[in-house]
Design a protein around this motif. Structure first.
Motif, PDB file in Angstrom:
ATOM      1  N   UNK A  93       5.739  -0.697 -12.469  1.00 51.52           N
ATOM      2  CA  UNK A  93       4.293  -0.733 -12.245  1.00 51.52           C
ATOM      3  C   UNK A  93       3.729  -2.125 -12.009  1.00 51.52           C
ATOM      4  N   UNK A  94       4.342  -3.149 -12.603  1.00 51.34           N
ATOM      5  CA  UNK A  94       3.857  -4.520 -12.374  1.00 51.34           C
ATOM      6  C   UNK A  94       4.204  -4.957 -10.956  1.00 51.34           C
ATOM      7  N   UNK A  95       5.435  -4.683 -10.538  1.00 54.00           N
ATOM      8  CA  UNK A  95       5.836  -5.029  -9.163  1.00 54.00           C
ATOM      9  C   UNK A  95       4.990  -4.274  -8.149  1.00 54.00           C
ATOM     10  N   UNK A  96       4.706  -3.003  -8.438  1.00 52.76           N
ATOM     11  CA  UNK A  96       3.898  -2.202  -7.518  1.00 52.76           C
ATOM     12  C   UNK A  96       2.484  -2.761  -7.417  1.00 52.76           C
ATOM     13  N   UNK A  97       1.924  -3.187  -8.513  1.00 53.03           N
ATOM     14  CA  UNK A  97       0.583  -3.778  -8.476  1.00 53.03           C
ATOM     15  C   UNK A  97       0.572  -5.037  -7.617  1.00 53.03           C
ATOM     16  N   UNK A  98       1.550  -5.893  -7.826  1.00 54.95           N
ATOM     17  CA  UNK A  98       1.628  -7.114  -7.027  1.00 54.95           C
ATOM     18  C   UNK A  98       1.792  -6.788  -5.537  1.00 54.95           C
ATOM     19  N   UNK A  99       2.615  -5.799  -5.268  1.00 55.03           N
ATOM     20  CA  UNK A  99       2.894  -5.402  -3.883  1.00 55.03           C
ATOM     21  C   UNK A  99       1.644  -4.838  -3.200  1.00 55.03           C
ATOM     22  N   UNK A 100       0.953  -3.934  -3.882  1.00 53.78           N
ATOM     23  CA  UNK A 100      -0.193  -3.258  -3.268  1.00 53.78           C
ATOM     24  C   UNK A 100      -1.433  -4.141  -3.197  1.00 53.78           C
ATOM     25  N   UNK A 101      -1.470  -5.190  -3.997  1.00 55.13           N
ATOM     26  CA  UNK A 101      -2.638  -6.075  -3.970  1.00 55.13           C
ATOM     27  C   UNK A 101      -2.591  -7.070  -2.811  1.00 55.13           C
ATOM     28  N   UNK A 102      -1.471  -7.135  -2.093  1.00 53.43           N
ATOM     29  CA  UNK A 102      -1.322  -8.169  -1.073  1.00 53.43           C
ATOM     30  C   UNK A 102      -1.043  -7.553   0.303  1.00 53.43           C
ATOM     31  N   UNK A 103      -2.018  -6.865   0.886  1.00 54.21           N
ATOM     32  CA  UNK A 103      -1.767  -6.236   2.192  1.00 54.21           C
ATOM     33  C   UNK A 103      -1.460  -7.231   3.297  1.00 54.21           C
ATOM     34  N   UNK A 104      -1.943  -8.473   3.176  1.00 53.88           N
ATOM     35  CA  UNK A 104      -1.653  -9.461   4.210  1.00 53.88           C
ATOM     36  C   UNK A 104      -0.206  -9.939   4.140  1.00 53.88           C
ATOM     37  N   UNK A 105       0.342 -10.006   2.937  1.00 49.76           N
ATOM     38  CA  UNK A 105       1.723 -10.453   2.784  1.00 49.76           C
ATOM     39  C   UNK A 105       2.716  -9.310   3.006  1.00 49.76           C
ATOM     40  N   UNK A 106       2.227  -8.078   2.902  1.00 50.15           N
ATOM     41  CA  UNK A 106       3.071  -6.911   3.156  1.00 50.15           C
ATOM     42  C   UNK A 106       2.362  -6.002   4.161  1.00 50.15           C
ATOM     43  N   UNK A 107       2.308  -6.415   5.427  1.00 53.79           N
ATOM     44  CA  UNK A 107       1.624  -5.597   6.435  1.00 53.79           C
ATOM     45  C   UNK A 107       2.380  -4.302   6.707  1.00 53.79           C
TER      46      UNK A 107
END
Length: 525
Positions: A93-107
């Protein structure tokens, strides 16, 4: 003595067979394992994944028997093959939060759309709120002004200027609670034809009518006439979208499509369907030029009005593509969730009774249909817990669309938040395969998650790209379930294939469904 030429031929044949076998083994090893830059993570082999699809094992069984052992070796992420690509699946859940909060870094990755010209690309590809990135996406939907996060102990702050938005205001203003209630009454009429109801069939017809009327003011009339022209066209197109052969071999869906006359016919139906949407969009624009304001406005009307209020502009094609996404993302997913919810309350009679008691306390127990108000839906604490627990255990979408990593993972690697296994992660949820709405009541397990534990419930994704239709879907579910509870009691037939657990499918394409879900309903009035 003559030379034994037959022996040489035999040796050549043996050598040839050995070479072919060697090549096949090499090819199999290549496709069975992830690319070398992803092999530092535990992975589920292509063979294992493909065998699970062929054997049509349920989502729960795949999660328990195949994913869970891999998660124990790598609690945060693993690699899995899906149809078309290898991806990193996040379950922490922590990794998922970091991932989903950064749409520019993970287009969003282009692979989500299929190849241009294919049926799937014609329907969900191109300029829409789900597939776009960067400034084009922001033009459709506003993102936060700023946010702060950590990347390997580096504190970074990304700032975004306020940008015009169109889709968000439309969804925020379009909450047709009364329409949900009226369509639920039509659902009752369709159900009353028989005591044993094919739940998924009738609910899917209702959600199609909902999307049509709430989305762009078009009545498919699927509940009353499931075999009419436009219902047939849409259902044919929808079924053709997920044909595995054409997803895996897109060349036969584009350049060589005429080799398959039936497939070419599906493309013609798609052309008709898209043309129908274009006609409605143009008529809606013309109508709004002559009418100041309508009382009951659909999503298309609200999006066009947002343009007129100066909140950016979408072309007719962009409006149409967004409507297609609303179909693809909103119709079946809501129908599946409602069906799974009805199933769980059928096999858990005490929970059904408790949910019914709440519906009666809020809406009364008169012997007639009551259409909930928006304010009443907000009071449905236990019914809301039932909905959330259903979406935890039976979320219809297995994972987010793939995004392309740009930082601290191999560049270009495709990454997904594995929502299904996040919700079944035993490090996050106690006894995760048990249906228990208590988790989502005040003071329940969901509230007691430790501070900083990340996002533990994400059926609609989260962050800047959270599903814009989340509140729309949840409101529809509250209305339908509360009215069902007042109108009927229901049980699972003794001969149901789901007696020992919900039988689900959809592993190959990431959207969970079921079949043969018949339920016995008994009217209370």
């Amino acid at each position: 003595m003559p030379f034994p030429w037959w022996l040489l031929k035999t040796k050549k044949t043996t050598f040839g067979l050995a070479l072919v076998v060697t090549l096949l083994v090499a090819v199999f090893r290549k496709i069975n394992r992830p690319p070398s830059h992803l092999r530092h993570l535990p992975y589920i082999s292509f063979y294992t994944f493909f065998k699970a699809i062929i054997k049509d094992i349920t989502i729960d069984r795949f999660s328990k028997d195949i994913v869970l052992p891999v998660m124990k070796r790598s609690p945060g992420a693993f690699v899995c093959s899906t149809v078309g690509y290898w991806g990193i699946m996040l379950t922490d859940p922590i990794a998922i939060k970091q991932f989903l909060m950064k749409p520019d870094m993970f287009p969003k990755a282009e692979i989500n759309q299929g190849q241009p010209g294919t049926l799937i690309h014609r329907f969900v590809g191109g300029a829409n709120i789900v597939m776009l990135n960067g400034t084009d996406w922001k033009r459709h939907r506003k993102v936060a002004h700023s946010y702060t996060f950590k990347v390997r102990h580096m504190k970074l702050t990304l700032r975004h200027s306020s940008v015009p938005q169109i889709v968000n205001p439309a969804f925020n203003r379009a909450m047709p609670i009364r329409l949900f209630g009226e369509l639920t009454q039509q659902l009752f009429q369709a159900m009353d034809c028989t005591s044993s109801v094919d739940v998924l069939d009738v609910v899917t017809r209702m959600t199609l009518d909902t999307i049509g009327r709430a989305g762009f003011g078009f009545d498919f009339n699927s509940l009353a006439d499931p075999a009419n022209e436009w219902v047939t066209v849409y259902n044919d197109v929808k079924a053709a979208l997920m044909d595995p052969f054409f997803l895996v071999c897109p060349v036969f869906d584009t350049t060589l499509v005429n080799w398959f006359p039936k497939r070419a016919q599906k493309h013609q139906q798609m052309t008709r369907f898209l043309a129908m949407l274009d006609t409605i969009i143009e008529a809606k624009r013309h109508h709004l030029e002559t009418v100041e304001e309508e009382e009951n406005r659909d999503l298309l009307t609200l999006m066009i009005e947002s343009e007129q209020e100066g909140q950016a502009t979408l072309t007719n094609e962009e409006l149409r593509k967004n409507l297609c996404i609303f179909f693809f993302a909103g119709q079946d997913t809501t129908a599946f969730t409602l069906s799974f919810m009805i199933y769980e309350l059928a096999v858990n009679q005490a929970l059904q009774d408790r949910a019914r008691q709440e519906a009666i306390e809020i809406l009364g127990d008169a012997s007639s249909d009551v259409l909930p108000s928006a304010e009443q839906t907000k009071q449905m604490t236990y019914i809301n817990a039932v909905i959330k627990e259903t979406m935890r255990l039976h979320n219809p979408v297995l994972n987010t669309t793939a995004r392309e990593g740009q930082v601290y993972i191999p560049k270009g690697a495709l990454v997904c938040a594995d929502m299904s296994d996040l919700h079944r992660n035993p490090l996050v949820w106690h006894d995760p395969y048990r249906f228990d709405p208590e988790r989502f009541l005040p003071g329940g397990e969901a509230e007691r998650q430790p501070a900083g534990s990340g996002w533990t419930w994400a059926p609609f994704s989260n962050g800047g790209r959270i599903c814009v239709g989340m509140n729309f879907s949840l409101a529809e579910q509250r209305v339908v379930l509360s009215m069902l509870l007042r109108k009927y009691t229901w049980t699972l037939p003794k001969d149901s294939i789901h007696r020992d657990g919900l039988v689900t499918n959809g592993l190959a394409f990431g959207i969970i469904s079921t079949s043969n879900l018949k339920v016995d309903f008994k009217p209370r009035y």
